[in-house]
Design an enzyme around this catalytic site. Structure first.
Site, PDB file in Angstrom:
ATOM      1  N   GLY A  41      16.868  33.030  19.063  1.00 60.33           N
ATOM      2  CA  GLY A  41      18.274  32.675  19.252  1.00 60.33           C
ATOM      3  C   GLY A  41      18.936  33.497  20.338  1.00 60.33           C
ATOM      4  O   GLY A  41      19.803  33.003  21.075  1.00 60.33           O
ATOM      5  N   ASP A  42      18.522  34.756  20.465  1.00 55.11           N
ATOM      6  CA  ASP A  42      19.061  35.608  21.532  1.00 55.11           C
ATOM      7  C   ASP A  42      18.600  35.125  22.900  1.00 55.11           C
ATOM      8  O   ASP A  42      19.358  35.179  23.876  1.00 55.11           O
ATOM      9  CB  ASP A  42      18.620  37.060  21.323  1.00 55.11           C
ATOM     10  CG  ASP A  42      19.167  37.666  20.049  1.00 55.11           C
ATOM     11  OD1 ASP A  42      20.265  37.266  19.636  1.00 55.11           O
ATOM     12  OD2 ASP A  42      18.491  38.531  19.470  1.00 55.11           O
ATOM     13  N   GLU A  91      27.073  42.675  16.067  1.00 55.66           N
ATOM     14  CA  GLU A  91      26.332  43.835  15.570  1.00 55.66           C
ATOM     15  C   GLU A  91      26.954  45.154  16.014  1.00 55.66           C
ATOM     16  O   GLU A  91      26.342  46.209  15.851  1.00 55.66           O
ATOM     17  CB  GLU A  91      24.872  43.763  16.026  1.00 55.66           C
ATOM     18  CG  GLU A  91      24.042  42.762  15.241  1.00 55.66           C
ATOM     19  CD  GLU A  91      22.561  42.833  15.567  1.00 55.66           C
ATOM     20  OE1 GLU A  91      21.781  42.325  14.757  1.00 55.66           O
ATOM     21  OE2 GLU A  91      22.187  43.382  16.629  1.00 55.66           O
ATOM     22  N   THR A 145      11.664  35.924  15.759  1.00 54.26           N
ATOM     23  CA  THR A 145      12.624  36.997  16.010  1.00 54.26           C
ATOM     24  C   THR A 145      13.102  36.972  17.461  1.00 54.26           C
ATOM     25  O   THR A 145      12.295  36.989  18.387  1.00 54.26           O
ATOM     26  CB  THR A 145      11.993  38.369  15.715  1.00 54.26           C
ATOM     27  OG1 THR A 145      11.454  38.365  14.399  1.00 54.26           O
ATOM     28  CG2 THR A 145      13.027  39.473  15.843  1.00 54.26           C
ATOM     29  N   GLY A 171       7.674  40.032  18.359  1.00 55.09           N
ATOM     30  CA  GLY A 171       8.717  40.893  18.895  1.00 55.09           C
ATOM     31  C   GLY A 171       9.816  40.101  19.563  1.00 55.09           C
ATOM     32  O   GLY A 171       9.592  39.003  20.082  1.00 55.09           O
ATOM     33  N   GLY A 209      16.544  26.281  14.698  1.00 57.54           N
ATOM     34  CA  GLY A 209      15.115  26.544  14.628  1.00 57.54           C
ATOM     35  C   GLY A 209      14.331  25.506  15.409  1.00 57.54           C
ATOM     36  O   GLY A 209      14.598  25.238  16.570  1.00 57.54           O
ATOM     37  N   GLY A 259      17.820  44.402  19.158  1.00 51.95           N
ATOM     38  CA  GLY A 259      19.278  44.429  19.219  1.00 51.95           C
ATOM     39  C   GLY A 259      19.751  43.171  19.909  1.00 51.95           C
ATOM     40  O   GLY A 259      19.284  42.845  21.010  1.00 51.95           O
TER      41      GLY A 259
END
Length: 317
Positions: free
Chosen positions: A259-260, A161, A256, A295, A231, A60
Site C-alpha cells: 500500500g505504501d 504513524e 508488507t 520486506g 489487496g 515505516g
C-alpha cells in the site's frame, strides 16, 4: 523532475512468519491485535511477542512511501526522526539508496527508532503492530522548521504513524496557501485519522479495506478523491466519476508495504502531471510487483520496470 515530500514515520521492521494457530493465540490474548492488512499502535512491547525476529527489514509508512516516490521518478525528501539505534541498522543509508534526500531527518537521542512488528501469515498477508519510538518526537517545531520545503513541493505524502496534532496544524496552514502541494493522505493506522480527513488541504485519501470500514462515514463526507486499496481485488477510485483498476496477478510472497508503494507512486506520478487513471494504473502495478519480495522496501520496482512489466503483460498504464 517533480518534488515530493514525505512527512512521516521511519521504522525498523521485525518480521515474524506465523501460522494460523499462532495468530489465533495472539488474537485470544490481545483484543486489539490487528486484523489482516491492519496497523495498530502500542506504547510498549507485549510480553508474548517473539524476542528475536525472523528477519529485520527497514520500514515505516513515511519512509516506504518516500522510497517508492523516488523509485517512481520524483525528487523526494524525507521529513522524520530516527532514534539512538539508527547507525546500528543504517536507517538513513538504506533510505537514501533509492535516491531519497535524508538531510532533514533528525536524530532523537532519548528513544530508539520506531519499531514495527510485522506478522506475515501463510498467504503473505500481514498484520502490523507499531511502537512509535522517535516518530513520536515529531512536533510542530520540527514541522515549522521545514515548512518552506513542504510548501515548495509538488506533492506532500502524509500518514498517521506520527503525532496527529502537528500534521493537523500543518494542513490548516497549507489550506491558506495560494500555491500549496497536492496532499495525499494514507489514513493508517485508522484510529485518530478522522481528524485529518476534515481538512480542506487533503486532496487524496488512500484507505485499505480495514481503514475504509473504520472511517466509512468520514470518507462519505470527504470532498476529495478516495482511492480504495483492496489487496488483490480491483482498486476503486471515487473521483468525479468512479472507476476501477485491476491489479496484475503475480506470485505473492509478502504484502508488507504494498500500500505504501501504491501511495508513493501515486503521489509521484500525479506530481509529474499524469492523469489520475494513468497514475493509479502505474501505482497499482508497482504495488503488485512489490509483493513478490519479502520486506516493505526490498521489492519496490523502478518506474521503468513497472512500464516494462505492464507492456509485456498487456496491462495498460
Amino acid at each position: 523532475m517533480s518534488r515530493i515530500v514525505s512527512l512521516g514515520s521511519i521504522n525498523v521492521d521485525r518480521v515474524e512468519n506465523v501460522t494460523a494457530a499462532e495468530l489465533d493465540e495472539f488474537e485470544a490474548r490481545y483484543d486489539w491485535f490487528p486484523e489482516r492488512g491492519e496497523t495498530v499502535e502500542v506504547s510498549g512491547v507485549p510480553a508474548a511477542f517473539p524476542e528475536e525476529a525472523d528477519t529485520v527489514f527497514h520500514g515505516g509508512k513515511g519512509a516506504n512511501q518516500a522510497a517508492a516516490a523516488a523509485s517512481a521518478g520524483g525528487d523526494t525528501r524525507m521529513l522524520g526522526k530516527v532514534g539512538t539505534d539508527h547507525r546500528e541498522f543504517d536507517v538513513r543509508g538504506r533510505l537514501a539508496e533509492p535516491g531519497v534526500d535524508t538531510t532533514a531527518v533528525e536524530t532523537d537521542g532519548s528513544v530508539p527508532t520506531g519499531t514495527a512488528y510485522v506478522f506475515v501469515d501463510d498467504d503473505g498477508e500481514n498484520r502490523i503492530v507499531v511502537r512509535p519510538g522517535a516518530n513520536d518526537a515529531i512536533d510542530w517545531t520540527y514541522v515549522r522548521d521545514h515548512y518552506g520545503t513542504i510548501v515548495d513541493a509538488d506533492c506532500l505524502l502524509i500518514q498517521n504513524e506520527i503525532p496527529t496534532a502537528p500534521v493537523s496544524r500543518l494542513l490548516s496552514e497549507l489550506s491558506t496557501e495560494p500555491d500549496r502541494p497536492t496532499v495525499v493522505l494514507d489514513p493508517a493506522p485508522a484510529e485518530g485519522a478522522a481528524a485529518l480527513l476534515d481538512d480542506d488541504a487533503v486532496d487524496y485519501v488512500t484507505p485499505n479495506e480495514s481503514e475504509y470500514a473504520a472511517l466509512e462515514s468520514e470518507l462519505d463526507a470527504f470532498d476529495g478523491v478516495v482511492v480504495r486499496k483492496r489487496g488483490g481485488d480491483d482498486v476503486i477510485v471515487d473521483a468525479e466519476r468512479e472507476f476501477t483498476v485491476s491489479p496484475p496477478t503475480v506470485p505473492v510472497t509478502d504484502t508488507t508495504g504494498a500500500g505504501d508503494v501504491l501511495n508513493g507512486f501515486l503521489g509521484a506520478r500525479l506530481a509529474a502531471g499524469d492523469p489520475l487513471p494513468e497514475a493509479v494504473g502505474v501505482a497499482t502495478v508497482a504495488a503488485s510487483l512489490a509483493t513478490r519480495e519479502r520486506g516493505a522496501r526490498n521489492g519496490v520496482p523502478t518506474l521503468a520496470r513497472v512500464r516494462e512489466f505492464a507492456d509485456a503483460n498487456v496491462h495498460k498504464v
